[in-house]
Design a protein around this motif. Sequence first.
Motif, PDB file in Angstrom:
ATOM      1  N   ASP A 287      40.539  78.771   9.777  1.00  0.00           N
ATOM      2  CA  ASP A 287      41.571  77.799  10.107  1.00  0.00           C
ATOM      3  C   ASP A 287      41.168  76.453   9.520  1.00  0.00           C
ATOM      4  N   PHE A 291      44.701  74.047  12.861  1.00  0.00           N
ATOM      5  CA  PHE A 291      45.918  74.127  13.648  1.00  0.00           C
ATOM      6  C   PHE A 291      45.621  74.538  15.091  1.00  0.00           C
ATOM      7  N   ARG A 303      52.338  81.097  16.349  1.00  0.00           N
ATOM      8  CA  ARG A 303      51.969  81.118  14.927  1.00  0.00           C
ATOM      9  C   ARG A 303      51.624  82.534  14.469  1.00  0.00           C
TER      10      ARG A 303
END
Length: 319
Positions: A287, A291, A303
């Motif tokens: 990541d 996020f 997501r």
Amino acid sequence: DPDLIPGKLSSRFVVGLTTIKSNNLSGWVFGPFGVPNAPSIADPELRKKKLNAEIANGRLAMMAIIGMFFQDGLTGSAWGDWALYTDSPLRAFESELGVQAPVGFFDPLGLSKDGDAETFRRRRVSEIKHGRISMLATMGYITPELVGKFPGYLSPSANLKFEDVPHGLAAISKVPVFGWIQILIYALYVEASSLNFGYFDDSYNKLAPGDYGWKPPLLATADPEARKKKLNAELANGRLAMMAIIGMFFQDGLTGSAWGDWALYTDSPLRAFENEIGVQPPVGFWDPLEFTKDGSKENFQRRRAVELKHGRVSMYACI
């Protein structure tokens, strides 16, 4: 439907724009790939393996379809035939060193789209220099771990031995001030010698990029093909080393270890999701834009559902 896990295809079946859910009233039950009345995968390990494969293939497909769109838009061909992109400003540099398969001339930010040969040459000099420094820096991280450190003192006046200096970024605070002054003087000497102790134009415009007069044994050659191969290898290894040393710095800064032991990064907010589907080697939970640093499971689930949907659509689009 908040009761459904992300990506669960056994949720709906659409017939004539009518949504039919899996429930007792409709009598529909959906298994793998949304096939009506197909049994689900009972083996949890096999199911996890297949779900991981789906996510990995979906991620690859999302990158692939975007690449296809760009190729098609630029060349007019779905397969991106470079020969068809006759208006490309990058053609001015497609025969330069460093243009290698599989990406060819790689300039995603369009830095050379103006076709300025002088600017390209300056950037090539910088690329070679940074690549060489990064290769040495990467080896500097690895070598002490493999072969140990020098015996004796780094600074007798400070009673500092080489073995007292830790690996990685922690070594910065251990080097004495006069040690840093010596390092700075040497760096300035190397920089000046690369300019032939003259003006910048002598280096950028008269000398071949990276050629500072030293012919390393076993590497220098008069054979033009062998020379081109070795110079291409230097550029490729330098590019890899630039990425590697930056990765080592991040690992060291986050974990306190030159090798980036994830177990040492106990404060990471990503630990809340490190056991989720899609966390696979070699990158683990990836990541880079953070996020998920807020640790919100609701946002993560949303997501993940979007990722699965886009991955599936992209796999169909690529096929």
